[in-house]
Design an enzyme around this catalytic site. Structure first.
Site, short mmCIF file in Angstrom:
data_model
loop_
_atom_site.label_atom_id
_atom_site.label_comp_id
_atom_site.label_asym_id
_atom_site.label_seq_id
_atom_site.Cartn_x
_atom_site.Cartn_y
_atom_site.Cartn_z
CD GLU A 41 33.14 47.42 45.00
OE1 GLU A 41 32.05 46.86 45.26
OE2 GLU A 41 34.18 46.92 45.78
CE LYS A 112 30.77 43.33 45.73
NZ LYS A 112 30.98 44.60 46.45
CB CYS A 148 35.02 43.97 45.79
SG CYS A 148 36.08 44.24 47.70
#
Length: 542
Positions: A41, A112, A148
């Site tokens: 990331e 994300k 994540c």
């Protein structure tokens, strides 16, 4: 389909180094026959970039790096993390994104959806959460790409109202890939295994998890990237606290493989070594100085620094006063000899006497108290900072978490430093860490481990004069700081009400001191610093 996992250590804002490292690993993956290589990331810019994200030039350099990396993706695909501009006027200007690169260009961009905004995380300050989710098509395989936090909202107490995988699973992906930059805490690795396993058990799809490794100021990233089969078995786990590279072929049905669990002391030890090493390396410093008192805290910091930086790059300084015991001086010298480490002895008594003489007209007719005690600590800080300035060293702070919590330290004295090495390590954990170090070689003299803790700022002083036993204090501090338990809950746990009130008042009234403490290497779920934001001027429990 062979997939390469590149677990690397990045440097925030160092685009040339990060890009060069990524391209080198793309070329390695291609050479070793991989069809896809995965990076972590925000790897292009480093994590966390914080307010650098507000600079247009910073984002332009991110885009230039992504394009440069894309040009290297011929005959192989790559997934890299970087910010992406939001084309809409509404919402934040950026997305936290995963770029799929192939055939020399950007093939797709995946945003994300779940933006953490708790503890050390502040992603909603910069990024717009994704509203739409689609799989990537790579080598005729549908891949559900998440970032994540997108996989972490699996507990009963849900933090978010949308779940990226619930949308992605509708496209029937062949594989899940999660790229992450998840900060270390000593109980985080086991939590991570549980979370990832729950996702696989729920969606019945293999998972590749690629984690960041390295330290960025106070945050430490432990690596430990892993691959889980569709049955939830961990079939590969990469190195912890080191860069690593691995080719995975899911068609081979490899046997489950997991590393032997490490104790919390071993994990904290490795994390602190990495934190020290990267702080110096990424700040372009190489040498450290610290005050060595003969106590256990400075002993631990010296051993860690000597291991992380090399004994020749660490200068411990003994600064005895008239209140310093001979055994503290002897213990410090013995430790330095065990480490084969150069040291200096600079007594502060004469300087202390001169300052008291200078202040005598103001201090006349007053009793010796904390003012005279703190002058000694500040004299030592002046000495250490003088050495640091003269030779370009960084001063290591040796304050532990218990002391920082209750304000048991001198501002502009022993609380000085460029980095707080053990500021997230309770006193009882300090002892355990020293025992762990000594389990392989008797480096720290036994007398340092066995004697009663003392600041030695007056005759016969002991920490127990003003603090409860650390075995009790640390339990209360842990429940209050890490678990956020208030006085009522603490009393219900069996702690004395008067003791609770005294300790919590000490903690809360010391917030102004902690606001001026050096950055603290984070090894727990709730460290002092950006992850614990309490008002300095507040009355709660005060």
């Amino acid at each position: 389909m062979k997939i390469a996992l590149a677990q690397l250590n990045y440097h925030v804002g160092n685009f040339s180094s990060n890009t060069e490292k990524i391209i080198a690993n793309i070329q390695r993956a291609k050479k070793e026959g991989a069809s896809l290589v995965v990076f972590s990331e925000l790897c292009v810019c480093g994590y966390p970039p914080k307010d650098f994200l507000e600079f247009r030039d910073f984002i332009s350099r991110c885009e230039n790096s992504v394009n440069e990396i894309a040009h290297a993706c011929t005959g192989i695909a790559a997934i890299v993390g970087a910010p992406a501009r939001n084309p809409r006027v509404e919402g934040k200007d950026l997305f936290n994104a995963a770029y799929v690169l192939a055939d020399g260009k950007i093939k797709s961009v995946h945003h994300k959806g779940l933006l953490p905004n708790y503890d050390v995380f502040d992603e909603y300050r910069y990024f717009e959460p994704a509203k739409e989710f689609h799989c990537a098509l790579i080598n005729n395989k549908k891949i559900a790409i998440t970032l994540c936090e997108d996989l972490w909202d699996v507990e009963d107490d849900l933090m978010y109202t949308q779940w990226p995988m619930e949308e992605l699973i509708k496209e029937k992906p062949d594989l899940m890939i999660n790229i992450a930059a998840s900060p270390f805490s000593y109980d985080h690795a086991e939590m991570r295994r549980v979370v990832l396993k729950r996702n696989v058990e729920k969606y019945k799809v293999p998972l590749l998890y690629l984690q960041h490794v390295g330290a960025q100021t106070e945050l430490i990233f432990d690596g430990g990237s892993m691959v889980l089969s569709s049955k939830g078995d961990i079939i590969h786990e990469m190195k912890y606290f080191e860069e690593d590279f691995k080719i995975i072929d899911l068609t081979q049905n490899p046997k489950p493989k997991i590393q032997n669990p490490k104790s919390s002391e071993e994990l904290i030890h490795e994390a602190l070594l990495l934190g020290i090493k990267d702080y110096f390396l990424k700040m372009n410093f190489s040498k450290a100085v610290l005050g060595l008192s003969g106590g256990i805290d400075s002993a631990l910091v010296l051993v860690l620094a000597a291991c992380a930086l090399g004994k020749e790059n660490v200068l411990p300084v003994l600064m005895p006063s008239e209140f310093s015991s001979q055994h503290s001086i002897d213990d410090s010298i013995a430790l330095c000899k065990n480490l084969d480490c150069k040291y200096e002895i600079i007594p502060v008594k004469s300087s202390y006497d001169e300052i008291l003489k200078m202040l005598s007209p103001v201090f006349k007719n007053t009793a010796f108290n904390v003012a005279e005690e703190n002058i000694q600590a500040r004299l030592r800080a002046i000495t250490l900072m003088g050495i640091a300035n003269k030779f370009g060293y960084i001063l290591l702070n040796t304050t532990n978490k218990s002391e920082a919590a209750v304000g048991y330290g001198t501002l502009y004295g022993d609380m000085c430093g460029g980095i707080s090495v053990i500021g997230d390590v309770y006193k009882t954990q300090v002892y355990e860490l020293c025992k762990f170090i000594n389990s392989s070689a008797k480096i720290i003299p036994e007398n340092i481990l066995s004697k009663a803790p003392s600041a030695e700022l007056r005759h016969g002083q002991k920490d127990s004069d003003s603090l409860p036993d650390y075995s009790i204090l640390d339990k209360i501090l842990f429940e209050y700081i890490e678990k956020r338990q208030g006085p009522k809950e603490l009393v219900e746990m069996g702690f004395e009400k008067e003791l609770i009130e005294r300790i919590l008042k000490m903690v809360n009234s010391s917030e102004w001191k902690r606001a001026q403490l050096a950055p603290v290497l984070r090894v727990s779920q709730k460290a002092f610093g950006s992850g614990r934001r309490l008002p300095i001027v507040g009355k709660y429990l005060g």
